[in-house]
Design a protein around this motif. Sequence first.
Motif, mmCIF file in Angstrom:
data_model
loop_
_atom_site.group_PDB
_atom_site.id
_atom_site.type_symbol
_atom_site.label_atom_id
_atom_site.label_comp_id
_atom_site.label_asym_id
_atom_site.label_seq_id
_atom_site.Cartn_x
_atom_site.Cartn_y
_atom_site.Cartn_z
ATOM 1 N N GLU A 4 0.818 -1.215 0.000
ATOM 2 C CA GLU A 4 0.000 0.000 0.000
ATOM 3 C C GLU A 4 0.849 1.260 0.000
ATOM 4 O O GLU A 4 0.449 2.289 -0.562
ATOM 5 N N SER A 5 2.019 1.218 0.592
ATOM 6 C CA SER A 5 2.903 2.378 0.540
ATOM 7 C C SER A 5 3.316 2.670 -0.893
ATOM 8 O O SER A 5 3.351 3.828 -1.325
ATOM 9 N N LEU A 6 3.633 1.614 -1.649
ATOM 10 C CA LEU A 6 3.991 1.803 -3.053
ATOM 11 C C LEU A 6 2.798 2.293 -3.864
ATOM 12 O O LEU A 6 2.929 3.174 -4.725
ATOM 13 N N ARG A 7 1.620 1.741 -3.603
ATOM 14 C CA ARG A 7 0.432 2.133 -4.353
ATOM 15 C C ARG A 7 0.016 3.562 -4.009
ATOM 16 O O ARG A 7 -0.475 4.294 -4.872
ATOM 17 N N ARG A 8 0.171 3.940 -2.755
ATOM 18 C CA ARG A 8 -0.159 5.318 -2.364
ATOM 19 C C ARG A 8 0.682 6.287 -3.184
ATOM 20 O O ARG A 8 0.179 7.300 -3.688
ATOM 21 N N ALA A 9 1.962 6.026 -3.286
ATOM 22 C CA ALA A 9 2.829 6.915 -4.057
ATOM 23 C C ALA A 9 2.378 6.981 -5.515
ATOM 24 O O ALA A 9 2.339 8.055 -6.130
ATOM 25 N N GLU A 10 2.035 5.818 -6.083
ATOM 26 C CA GLU A 10 1.559 5.787 -7.474
ATOM 27 C C GLU A 10 0.294 6.611 -7.646
ATOM 28 O O GLU A 10 0.168 7.385 -8.601
ATOM 29 N N LEU A 11 -0.661 6.424 -6.743
ATOM 30 C CA LEU A 11 -1.939 7.123 -6.870
ATOM 31 C C LEU A 11 -1.778 8.620 -6.684
ATOM 32 O O LEU A 11 -2.383 9.419 -7.421
ATOM 33 N N TYR A 12 -0.979 9.032 -5.726
ATOM 34 C CA TYR A 12 -0.788 10.467 -5.523
ATOM 35 C C TYR A 12 -0.123 11.107 -6.745
ATOM 36 O O TYR A 12 -0.482 12.219 -7.147
ATOM 37 N N ARG A 13 0.834 10.422 -7.349
ATOM 38 C CA ARG A 13 1.455 10.973 -8.563
ATOM 39 C C ARG A 13 0.471 10.961 -9.727
ATOM 40 O O ARG A 13 0.500 11.856 -10.582
ATOM 41 N N TRP A 14 -0.381 9.973 -9.773
ATOM 42 C CA TRP A 14 -1.402 9.912 -10.821
ATOM 43 C C TRP A 14 -2.356 11.092 -10.704
ATOM 44 O O TRP A 14 -2.624 11.796 -11.693
ATOM 45 N N PHE A 15 -2.861 11.339 -9.520
ATOM 46 C CA PHE A 15 -3.729 12.492 -9.311
ATOM 47 C C PHE A 15 -2.992 13.788 -9.667
ATOM 48 O O PHE A 15 -3.558 14.680 -10.312
ATOM 49 N N ALA A 16 -1.742 13.902 -9.240
ATOM 50 C CA ALA A 16 -0.978 15.119 -9.514
ATOM 51 C C ALA A 16 -0.888 15.377 -11.012
ATOM 52 O O ALA A 16 -1.053 16.516 -11.476
ATOM 53 N N GLY A 17 -0.636 14.329 -11.779
ATOM 54 C CA GLY A 17 -0.527 14.494 -13.222
ATOM 55 C C GLY A 17 -1.821 14.956 -13.869
ATOM 56 O O GLY A 17 -1.807 15.764 -14.808
ATOM 57 N N LEU A 18 -2.956 14.469 -13.366
ATOM 58 C CA LEU A 18 -4.249 14.864 -13.932
ATOM 59 C C LEU A 18 -4.542 16.338 -13.712
ATOM 60 O O LEU A 18 -5.204 16.981 -14.541
ATOM 61 N N PHE A 19 -4.073 16.886 -12.593
ATOM 62 C CA PHE A 19 -4.313 18.302 -12.311
ATOM 63 C C PHE A 19 -3.208 19.205 -12.855
ATOM 64 O O PHE A 19 -3.381 20.422 -12.916
ATOM 65 N N ALA A 20 -2.074 18.614 -13.238
ATOM 66 C CA ALA A 20 -0.941 19.428 -13.675
ATOM 67 C C ALA A 20 -1.076 19.905 -15.111
ATOM 68 O O ALA A 20 -0.623 21.005 -15.459
ATOM 69 N N ASP A 21 -1.707 19.097 -15.971
ATOM 70 C CA ASP A 21 -1.745 19.463 -17.390
ATOM 71 C C ASP A 21 -2.914 18.760 -18.073
ATOM 72 O O ASP A 21 -3.507 17.823 -17.537
ATOM 73 N N ARG A 22 -3.221 19.216 -19.285
ATOM 74 C CA ARG A 22 -4.295 18.637 -20.079
ATOM 75 C C ARG A 22 -3.923 17.241 -20.555
ATOM 76 O O ARG A 22 -2.750 16.905 -20.687
ATOM 77 N N LEU A 23 -4.948 16.454 -20.845
ATOM 78 C CA LEU A 23 -4.743 15.145 -21.458
ATOM 79 C C LEU A 23 -4.613 15.311 -22.970
ATOM 80 O O LEU A 23 -5.481 15.916 -23.609
ATOM 81 N N ASP A 24 -3.537 14.780 -23.544
ATOM 82 C CA ASP A 24 -3.435 14.821 -25.006
ATOM 83 C C ASP A 24 -4.171 13.605 -25.576
ATOM 84 O O ASP A 24 -4.535 12.675 -24.841
ATOM 85 N N PRO A 25 -4.439 13.582 -26.883
ATOM 86 C CA PRO A 25 -5.222 12.476 -27.467
ATOM 87 C C PRO A 25 -4.628 11.098 -27.234
ATOM 88 O O PRO A 25 -5.366 10.117 -27.063
#
Length: 263
Positions: free
Chosen positions: A20-41
């Motif tokens: 879960e420690s590894l998954r937490r890091a993955e999920l937090y970075r995933w959320f960060a990426g979604l708010f950091a920039d637009r999704l390209d096609p």
Amino acid sequence: MTNPPSSSTATPTSAAFIRESLRRAELYRWFAGLFADRLDPVLLRAYRQGPGRAVLDNLAAQPALADGARRMEAALDHGGSDKELAAALADDFHVLFEKGAAIPRASIWNRSGGGDDGEGGTAPSVSAPVAPHKADILGRMKALLRHSGLGLRPSLPSDPDHVAVLLDVMAQTSEKSLAVWRKAHPAAAASDTPVDAVAELVTTCREQRTFIDDNLLSWLPAFRDACDAHDPDGFYAGVATLLVAYLDRDRQFLNACMGAAAE
């Protein structure tokens, strides 16, 4: 990305804590990426029918997280080509996060009046009064980044109180928790025995819980509501809804890890 963490609040086993420690890091970075920039096609295609869709399906299967994940999937299932949907979501990103309907910065939302002018225009004036216990998130984050040695990815926004930066900090501190535990148990293999909450682990878990309370959950529910009100396609409203639900559950995981110290 691997499967999200479980929803159990019991003291985690050593194996579960590592996972879960590894998954937490993955999920937090995933959320960060979604708010950091637009999704390209290209990336959007992965969310519509590639590995990104498997991540959303997994999240949607968990009752505590289902609402936000399903709203994201509903937005992705709208008709049109990947290019057309990417353009629509890019416009939503601009209206919400750049034009000002829902600015993703903690210092804006911790001022009186919320993050909207009531008409979906701009965030409240920077001269608005500040609640005393939330007075200086921006200052705290500047100090944290200056003195902690945390390194932020160049792709992240430059504002230290931007939600993407805050979430990246959470990803790094999750990895720190795991490093602390592994240092205390250098020869321990992942097992089904309860995790031993050494003093340093309790400290870093408590720090993470405080960070969530003071710097994220202090404003993200209002931010989520603004996204919900002003997001015509619902994708980013879904992301914000999912994030708040995940933060609530992550607090439970941190509490469980700290509870191991008393056993």
